[in-house]
Design a protein around this motif. Sequence first.
Motif, short mmCIF file in Angstrom:
data_model
loop_
_atom_site.label_atom_id
_atom_site.label_comp_id
_atom_site.label_asym_id
_atom_site.label_seq_id
_atom_site.Cartn_x
_atom_site.Cartn_y
_atom_site.Cartn_z
N ARG A 139 10.09 -52.48 67.30
CA ARG A 139 11.46 -52.39 66.80
C ARG A 139 11.61 -52.97 65.40
NH1 ARG A 139 14.12 -54.47 72.48
NH2 ARG A 139 13.61 -52.61 73.72
N LEU A 140 10.81 -54.01 65.13
CA LEU A 140 10.84 -54.62 63.80
C LEU A 140 9.88 -53.96 62.83
CD1 LEU A 140 10.88 -58.39 64.89
CD2 LEU A 140 12.83 -56.96 64.23
N ASN A 141 8.95 -53.15 63.39
CA ASN A 141 7.92 -52.47 62.60
C ASN A 141 7.12 -53.46 61.76
OD1 ASN A 141 6.44 -50.23 61.70
ND2 ASN A 141 7.73 -49.99 59.89
N GLN A 142 6.65 -54.52 62.44
CA GLN A 142 5.85 -55.52 61.74
C GLN A 142 4.90 -56.21 62.71
OE1 GLN A 142 9.06 -58.06 60.31
NE2 GLN A 142 8.64 -59.58 61.87
N ALA A 143 3.90 -56.86 62.12
CA ALA A 143 2.93 -57.61 62.91
C ALA A 143 3.62 -58.82 63.53
CB ALA A 143 1.77 -58.04 62.04
N HIS A 144 3.12 -59.23 64.69
CA HIS A 144 3.74 -60.31 65.43
C HIS A 144 2.66 -60.98 66.28
CE1 HIS A 144 6.87 -62.63 67.29
NE2 HIS A 144 6.78 -62.04 68.47
N MET A 145 2.90 -62.19 66.76
CA MET A 145 1.95 -62.87 67.61
C MET A 145 2.68 -63.56 68.77
SD MET A 145 -1.17 -65.43 66.49
CE MET A 145 -2.08 -64.12 65.66
N VAL A 146 2.10 -63.45 69.96
CA VAL A 146 2.68 -64.04 71.17
C VAL A 146 1.57 -64.72 71.96
CG1 VAL A 146 4.50 -62.29 71.31
CG2 VAL A 146 2.34 -61.91 72.52
N LEU A 147 1.95 -65.42 73.02
CA LEU A 147 0.97 -65.99 73.93
C LEU A 147 1.06 -65.25 75.26
CD1 LEU A 147 -1.14 -68.17 74.62
CD2 LEU A 147 0.76 -69.59 75.44
N ALA A 148 -0.07 -64.77 75.74
CA ALA A 148 -0.14 -64.07 77.03
C ALA A 148 -0.79 -64.98 78.07
CB ALA A 148 -0.94 -62.78 76.88
N PRO A 169 6.78 -59.92 82.07
CA PRO A 169 5.46 -59.30 82.15
C PRO A 169 5.26 -58.36 80.95
CG PRO A 169 6.61 -59.12 84.25
CD PRO A 169 7.61 -59.60 83.25
N ALA A 170 4.03 -58.21 80.53
CA ALA A 170 3.73 -57.34 79.39
C ALA A 170 4.20 -55.92 79.63
CB ALA A 170 2.23 -57.37 79.10
N SER A 171 4.15 -55.46 80.89
CA SER A 171 4.57 -54.10 81.21
C SER A 171 6.04 -53.86 80.92
CB SER A 171 4.27 -53.78 82.68
OG SER A 171 4.94 -54.71 83.53
N GLN A 172 6.83 -54.94 80.85
CA GLN A 172 8.25 -54.82 80.53
C GLN A 172 8.55 -55.03 79.05
OE1 GLN A 172 10.87 -57.06 83.15
NE2 GLN A 172 9.48 -56.80 84.89
N ARG A 173 7.53 -55.40 78.28
CA ARG A 173 7.71 -55.59 76.84
C ARG A 173 7.24 -54.33 76.12
NH1 ARG A 173 8.66 -60.48 74.66
NH2 ARG A 173 9.27 -59.09 72.93
N THR A 174 7.99 -53.27 76.32
CA THR A 174 7.62 -51.98 75.70
C THR A 174 7.85 -52.00 74.20
OG1 THR A 174 9.84 -51.15 76.22
CG2 THR A 174 8.08 -50.70 77.82
N ASP A 175 8.46 -53.06 73.69
CA ASP A 175 8.67 -53.20 72.26
C ASP A 175 7.45 -53.78 71.55
OD1 ASP A 175 9.29 -55.57 73.79
OD2 ASP A 175 10.04 -56.48 71.94
#
Length: 220
Positions: A139-148, A169-175
């Motif tokens: 949605r932001l059209n940019q690189a991002h970092m998260v913790l899984a 869950p990652a399956s719900q983070r379709t963004d």
Amino acid sequence: MLSASFRRRGFPRRLLLLLALLSSLAFALQLSNHLLDYVGSKFGAQARLRLLEWERLTNSSRNKPELDKLQLVNQFFNQIPFVNDLVHWGKEDYWATPVEFLATDGGDCEDFAIAKYLTLKAMGVPDNKMRITYVKALRLNQAHMVLAYYPTPGADPLILDNLINKILPASQRTDLAPVYSFNGDGLWLNKLRGPSERIGKPSSLDQWVNLNNRLINTLR
């Protein structure tokens, strides 16, 4: 070496000594009075308080269930303001240690993910259950970092993200579209579907090496 901008802020390398201990899973985080007094004098009383709260959170939560640890750590660090590296550090990309992140009260997505990873590791969450994950925020059209966080090998991971407070869950983070992930043990190429592919060691990531070198150098 610390960044020039951080040295100009007056934060000496020796005060990052405690972060090297985060490579161990069994220790009590103990911040020295010298560190606390220095941070208080340079960055203010609220900065000192943030470090004390970090110490309390880490040490008081070691015996809690892992899902509770995730919630506590995610909530704690998501209170820190997002600040672009160029504005905060004077350079395009800088991966801060948790002490730098908390003392200066700001950081970008890498700093959030790294602080959460190291804090959960200090709380006793196994390294093989966590991966710092580089994604594209669609949605932001940019690189991002998260913790899984992977409750079991191959499970749908839970995502700790500074963009939203709810852990999903990652399956719900379709963004989010995963690109690669890493922890202290390995580096993986992530796929939208199917298992990830191990492609090497985290030592191939210059920023990760630089961050760890800053931690190690404080012991010398």
